[in-house]
Design an enzyme around this catalytic site. Structure first.
Site, PDB file in Angstrom:
ATOM      1  N   CYS A   4      -8.739 -10.141   6.048  1.00  0.00           N
ATOM      2  CA  CYS A   4      -8.411  -9.611   4.822  1.00  0.00           C
ATOM      3  C   CYS A   4      -7.724  -8.237   4.888  1.00  0.00           C
ATOM      4  O   CYS A   4      -8.367  -7.103   5.271  1.00  0.00           O
ATOM      5  CB  CYS A   4      -9.630  -9.385   3.829  1.00  0.00           C
ATOM      6  SG  CYS A   4      -9.458  -8.606   2.298  1.00  0.00           S
ATOM      7  N   CYS A   7      -9.658  -5.198   3.314  1.00  0.00           N
ATOM      8  CA  CYS A   7     -10.809  -4.945   4.056  1.00  0.00           C
ATOM      9  C   CYS A   7     -10.479  -4.176   5.437  1.00  0.00           C
ATOM     10  O   CYS A   7     -11.211  -3.256   5.787  1.00  0.00           O
ATOM     11  CB  CYS A   7     -11.698  -5.993   4.370  1.00  0.00           C
ATOM     12  SG  CYS A   7     -12.667  -6.862   3.153  1.00  0.00           S
ATOM     13  N   ASP A  30       0.740   1.150  -3.886  1.00  0.00           N
ATOM     14  CA  ASP A  30       1.406  -0.352  -3.629  1.00  0.00           C
ATOM     15  C   ASP A  30       2.654  -0.289  -2.651  1.00  0.00           C
ATOM     16  O   ASP A  30       3.360   0.537  -2.589  1.00  0.00           O
ATOM     17  CB  ASP A  30       1.761  -1.072  -4.690  1.00  0.00           C
ATOM     18  CG  ASP A  30       1.836  -2.578  -4.530  1.00  0.00           C
ATOM     19  OD1 ASP A  30       0.948  -3.339  -4.881  1.00  0.00           O
ATOM     20  OD2 ASP A  30       2.886  -3.010  -3.833  1.00  0.00           O
ATOM     21  N   HIS A  46     -16.002  -7.106  -0.507  1.00  0.00           N
ATOM     22  CA  HIS A  46     -15.053  -8.257  -0.608  1.00  0.00           C
ATOM     23  C   HIS A  46     -15.583  -9.423  -1.856  1.00  0.00           C
ATOM     24  O   HIS A  46     -16.333  -9.988  -1.477  1.00  0.00           O
ATOM     25  CB  HIS A  46     -14.853  -8.779   0.834  1.00  0.00           C
ATOM     26  CG  HIS A  46     -13.864  -9.770   0.608  1.00  0.00           C
ATOM     27  ND1 HIS A  46     -12.397  -9.694   1.064  1.00  0.00           N
ATOM     28  CD2 HIS A  46     -13.870 -11.139   0.461  1.00  0.00           C
ATOM     29  CE1 HIS A  46     -11.917 -10.757   0.985  1.00  0.00           C
ATOM     30  NE2 HIS A  46     -12.628 -12.018   0.703  1.00  0.00           N
ATOM     31  N   ASN A  83      -4.015 -10.240 -11.024  1.00  0.00           N
ATOM     32  CA  ASN A  83      -3.766 -11.352 -10.814  1.00  0.00           C
ATOM     33  C   ASN A  83      -5.013 -12.286 -10.323  1.00  0.00           C
ATOM     34  O   ASN A  83      -5.659 -11.686  -9.283  1.00  0.00           O
ATOM     35  CB  ASN A  83      -2.532 -11.690  -9.828  1.00  0.00           C
ATOM     36  CG  ASN A  83      -1.125 -10.956 -10.292  1.00  0.00           C
ATOM     37  OD1 ASN A  83      -0.901 -11.182 -11.567  1.00  0.00           O
ATOM     38  ND2 ASN A  83      -0.461 -10.274  -9.656  1.00  0.00           N
ATOM     39  N   GLY A  89      -0.272 -15.867  -9.241  1.00  0.00           N
ATOM     40  CA  GLY A  89       0.359 -14.626  -8.239  1.00  0.00           C
ATOM     41  C   GLY A  89      -0.061 -13.992  -7.485  1.00  0.00           C
ATOM     42  O   GLY A  89       0.175 -12.879  -7.019  1.00  0.00           O
ATOM     43  N   HIS A  94      -8.635 -10.466  -2.331  1.00  0.00           N
ATOM     44  CA  HIS A  94      -9.452  -9.371  -2.549  1.00  0.00           C
ATOM     45  C   HIS A  94      -9.035  -8.840  -3.750  1.00  0.00           C
ATOM     46  O   HIS A  94      -8.230  -8.204  -4.114  1.00  0.00           O
ATOM     47  CB  HIS A  94      -9.627  -8.602  -1.193  1.00  0.00           C
ATOM     48  CG  HIS A  94     -10.372  -7.367  -1.108  1.00  0.00           C
ATOM     49  ND1 HIS A  94     -11.104  -7.153  -0.016  1.00  0.00           N
ATOM     50  CD2 HIS A  94     -10.961  -6.563  -2.222  1.00  0.00           C
ATOM     51  CE1 HIS A  94     -12.112  -5.946  -0.289  1.00  0.00           C
ATOM     52  NE2 HIS A  94     -11.876  -5.590  -1.628  1.00  0.00           N
ATOM     53  N   HIS A  96      -8.387  -7.016  -6.939  1.00  0.00           N
ATOM     54  CA  HIS A  96      -7.935  -5.550  -7.154  1.00  0.00           C
ATOM     55  C   HIS A  96      -7.048  -5.435  -8.372  1.00  0.00           C
ATOM     56  O   HIS A  96      -6.912  -6.392  -9.010  1.00  0.00           O
ATOM     57  CB  HIS A  96      -6.860  -5.192  -6.096  1.00  0.00           C
ATOM     58  CG  HIS A  96      -5.843  -6.233  -5.865  1.00  0.00           C
ATOM     59  ND1 HIS A  96      -5.875  -7.561  -5.112  1.00  0.00           N
ATOM     60  CD2 HIS A  96      -4.327  -6.294  -6.411  1.00  0.00           C
ATOM     61  CE1 HIS A  96      -4.827  -8.387  -5.189  1.00  0.00           C
ATOM     62  NE2 HIS A  96      -4.092  -7.586  -5.696  1.00  0.00           N
ATOM     63  N   HIS A  98      -4.199  -3.410 -10.617  1.00  0.00           N
ATOM     64  CA  HIS A  98      -2.740  -2.869 -10.421  1.00  0.00           C
ATOM     65  C   HIS A  98      -2.684  -1.773 -11.616  1.00  0.00           C
ATOM     66  O   HIS A  98      -3.055  -2.157 -12.706  1.00  0.00           O
ATOM     67  CB  HIS A  98      -1.793  -3.792 -10.585  1.00  0.00           C
ATOM     68  CG  HIS A  98      -1.366  -4.909  -9.696  1.00  0.00           C
ATOM     69  ND1 HIS A  98      -0.621  -4.745  -8.618  1.00  0.00           N
ATOM     70  CD2 HIS A  98      -2.229  -5.850  -9.287  1.00  0.00           C
ATOM     71  CE1 HIS A  98      -0.464  -5.712  -8.061  1.00  0.00           C
ATOM     72  NE2 HIS A  98      -1.630  -6.621  -8.267  1.00  0.00           N
TER      73      HIS A  98
END
Ligand code: AMP
Ligand code: ZN
Length: 102
Positions: A4, A7, A30, A46, A83, A89, A94, A96, A98
């Site tokens: 991952c 991770c 990003d 995770h 997403n 998408g 893991h 997250h 944005h």
């Protein structure tokens, strides 16, 4: 979690600059920004996606972190995006959030 990317970043196996960190999450820029500022807020635990998240206290912590990051980064107007699932998408499995700001 093995293989991952987030991770690995957390464990410093992949170098990346943390723009924010607390006990529950960390944030990075990003690698392929879709706005002037594009930050990812990532729980240290995770969790594959929002669909697998059952700890709503942790979700709250992520949004508290977003508020702190935005003060730190001088962001007032922004979009948040999560997403969930490959078909929607999600590329990194893991969880997250944005933060996108122009
Ligand atoms: P998502 O499509 O919601 O899973 O978003 C994954 C995001 O992770 C994409 O916007 C990628 O550009 C970003 N990303 C992938 N690898 C890295 C990395 N090593 N460092 C920073 N961002 C990354
Ligand atoms: Zn992970």
């Amino acid at each position: 979690m093995e293989n991952c990317i987030f991770c690995k970043i957390l464990n410093k196996e992949i170098p990346s600059k943390f723009v924010y960190e607390d006990d529950y999450c960390f944030a990075i820029n990003d690698i392929n920004p879709k706005a002037k500022k594009h930050i990812l807020v990532i729980p240290k635990k995770h969790i594959e996606s929002l669909a697998q998240a059952d700890d709503m206290e942790l979700i709250k912590k992520l949004f508290e972190a977003i508020k702190k990051i935005n003060i730190q980064e001088n962001i007032s107007d922004f979009k948040t995006l999560i997403n969930t699932g490959k078909q929607a998408g999600q590329e990194v499995m893991h969880l997250h959030i944005h933060i996108l700001a122009d």
